[in-house]
Design a protein around this motif. Structure first.
Motif, PDB file in Angstrom:
ATOM      1  N   ASN A  63      41.836 -18.698  86.334  1.00 23.71           N
ATOM      2  CA  ASN A  63      41.645 -17.304  86.690  1.00 23.71           C
ATOM      3  C   ASN A  63      42.596 -16.402  85.928  1.00 23.71           C
ATOM      4  OD1 ASN A  63      39.979 -15.857  88.340  1.00 23.71           O
ATOM      5  ND2 ASN A  63      40.780 -16.762  90.236  1.00 23.71           N
ATOM      6  N   LYS A  69      42.710  -7.573  89.909  1.00 21.65           N
ATOM      7  CA  LYS A  69      41.274  -7.854  89.801  1.00 21.65           C
ATOM      8  C   LYS A  69      41.054  -9.079  88.926  1.00 21.65           C
ATOM      9  CE  LYS A  69      36.885  -5.646  88.358  1.00 21.65           C
ATOM     10  NZ  LYS A  69      36.217  -6.924  88.252  1.00 21.65           N
ATOM     11  N   SER A  70      40.329 -10.055  89.478  1.00 21.73           N
ATOM     12  CA  SER A  70      39.990 -11.249  88.702  1.00 21.73           C
ATOM     13  C   SER A  70      38.893 -10.873  87.700  1.00 21.73           C
ATOM     14  CB  SER A  70      39.477 -12.337  89.655  1.00 21.73           C
ATOM     15  OG  SER A  70      39.147 -13.473  88.894  1.00 21.73           O
ATOM     16  N   ILE A  71      39.167 -11.122  86.416  1.00 21.74           N
ATOM     17  CA  ILE A  71      38.241 -10.663  85.371  1.00 21.74           C
ATOM     18  C   ILE A  71      37.250 -11.775  85.019  1.00 21.74           C
ATOM     19  CG2 ILE A  71      38.046  -9.695  83.039  1.00 21.74           C
ATOM     20  CD1 ILE A  71      39.659  -7.886  84.904  1.00 21.74           C
ATOM     21  N   ASP A  72      35.969 -11.421  85.087  1.00 20.41           N
ATOM     22  CA  ASP A  72      34.915 -12.345  84.692  1.00 20.41           C
ATOM     23  C   ASP A  72      34.265 -11.790  83.417  1.00 20.41           C
ATOM     24  OD1 ASP A  72      32.601 -13.726  84.238  1.00 20.41           O
ATOM     25  OD2 ASP A  72      31.888 -13.663  86.313  1.00 20.41           O
ATOM     26  N   PRO A  73      34.513 -12.460  82.265  1.00 18.00           N
ATOM     27  CA  PRO A  73      34.010 -11.935  80.996  1.00 18.00           C
ATOM     28  C   PRO A  73      32.497 -11.744  80.968  1.00 18.00           C
ATOM     29  CG  PRO A  73      35.457 -13.822  80.627  1.00 18.00           C
ATOM     30  CD  PRO A  73      35.240 -13.716  82.104  1.00 18.00           C
ATOM     31  N   ASP A  76      32.349  -8.383  83.699  1.00 18.11           N
ATOM     32  CA  ASP A  76      33.203  -7.204  83.552  1.00 18.11           C
ATOM     33  C   ASP A  76      33.143  -6.648  82.137  1.00 18.11           C
ATOM     34  OD1 ASP A  76      34.389  -6.985  86.208  1.00 18.11           O
ATOM     35  OD2 ASP A  76      35.315  -8.921  85.769  1.00 18.11           O
ATOM     36  N   LEU A  78      34.707  -5.775  79.050  1.00 15.04           N
ATOM     37  CA  LEU A  78      35.986  -6.151  78.429  1.00 15.04           C
ATOM     38  C   LEU A  78      36.600  -4.988  77.655  1.00 15.04           C
ATOM     39  CD1 LEU A  78      35.266  -9.812  77.296  1.00 15.04           C
ATOM     40  CD2 LEU A  78      36.369  -8.994  79.376  1.00 15.04           C
ATOM     41  N   GLN A  80      36.811  -2.017  78.747  1.00 14.58           N
ATOM     42  CA  GLN A  80      37.638  -1.333  79.757  1.00 14.58           C
ATOM     43  C   GLN A  80      38.911  -2.113  80.034  1.00 14.58           C
ATOM     44  OE1 GLN A  80      35.087  -0.463  83.135  1.00 14.58           O
ATOM     45  NE2 GLN A  80      35.037   1.677  82.468  1.00 14.58           N
ATOM     46  N   VAL A  81      38.777  -3.430  80.126  1.00 11.43           N
ATOM     47  CA  VAL A  81      39.969  -4.266  80.361  1.00 11.43           C
ATOM     48  C   VAL A  81      40.963  -4.046  79.227  1.00 11.43           C
ATOM     49  CG1 VAL A  81      40.830  -6.638  80.575  1.00 11.43           C
ATOM     50  CG2 VAL A  81      38.650  -6.001  81.638  1.00 11.43           C
TER      51      VAL A  81
END
Length: 246
Positions: A63, A69-73, A76, A78, A80-81
């Protein structure tokens, strides 16, 4: 005192390239305003780790939690991340056909849709901050390596990230240019920027880090404040490494 906000948390992070396991169950937390430094021999997984946090490499397991916030590629955005998590590379990756100023304003204009005037003002402020205000209108080819790297730092800061990642920011520089880049990073540390830094500069790590993690063969062998790691390492592997490099 209240616990400082968690900016990055890695839980059992795994990464393989084919059969080669490069990261094995990495767990760590970086809190707001902390400087977290990764040290270790080449090939120990440090750069891969930092690239996974910015999703330039995709993890195989575990993770990655950014600001809670847990990032899920897959789900989500990316882009913005990456606005929150700035990255400075070993090689500066500047656009050769754009001036220094144009390099710095590019991402705010394109990604954040900031007005050109606002982007320009902010860029000039950042160039001043990294000591290069007078170079705004020159092209990267006329800069030294150290100056290019400081432009790259200003370019990352132009996106107003919450976290900065540095992947060996001085390893491509001539020795006499290393200091000016490290000074810029120290200044950011003083201002409270949350940072993760992969470096071979041990003196710098001692001075700037809140936490140092020693990596070996894809694992974190030891993690402690710098005075502990450098003066009194607990693990034999850490001692061997430091005896070689110090």
């Amino acid at each position: 005192m209240s616990e400082k906000q968690e900016m990055i948390r890695l839980q059992n992070l795994k990464k393989s390239f084919g059969d080669l396991e490069v990261l094995k169950d990495i767990n760590l937390t970086v809190r707001k305003g902390e400087v977290f430094v990764l040290i270790g021999a080449s090939g120990s997984g440090k750069s891969t780790l930092i690239r996974c946090i910015n999703f330039l490499e995709m993890k195989n397991g575990g993770n990655i939690i950014i600001e809670g916030k847990s990032i899920d590629p897959k789900k989500d955005d990316l882009t913005q991340v990456r606005q929150k998590v700035g990255m400075v590379f070993q090689h500066f990756n500047l656009f050769p056909h754009k001036t220094v100023l144009e390099n710095v304003i590019e991402a705010p204009l394109v990604v954040k849709k900031v007005s050109k005037e606002a982007a320009k003002q902010e860029a000039l402020h950042l160039l001043d901050k990294v000591g290069l205000a007078e170079k705004a209108d020159v092209y990267p080819s006329s800069l030294s390596g150290g100056q290019k790297q400081r432009v790259a730092i200003a370019r990352s800061l132009a996106m107003k990230p919450d976290i900065m990642l540095f992947d060996e920011p001085t390893s491509a520089l001539d020795p006499e240019l290393v200091g000016e880049v490290l000074e810029t990073i120290k200044q950011l540390a003083k201002e409270g920027m949350t940072m993760m830094i992969v470096t071979h500069e041990m003196g710098f790590a001692k001075e700037v880090a809140d936490w140092v993690a020693f990596m070996n063969q894809g694992r974190i062998v030891e993690m402690a404040p710098p005075q502990e790691i450098f003066n009194n390492p607990k693990e034999e592997r850490t001692r061997e490494f430091l005896n070689r490099v110090l």
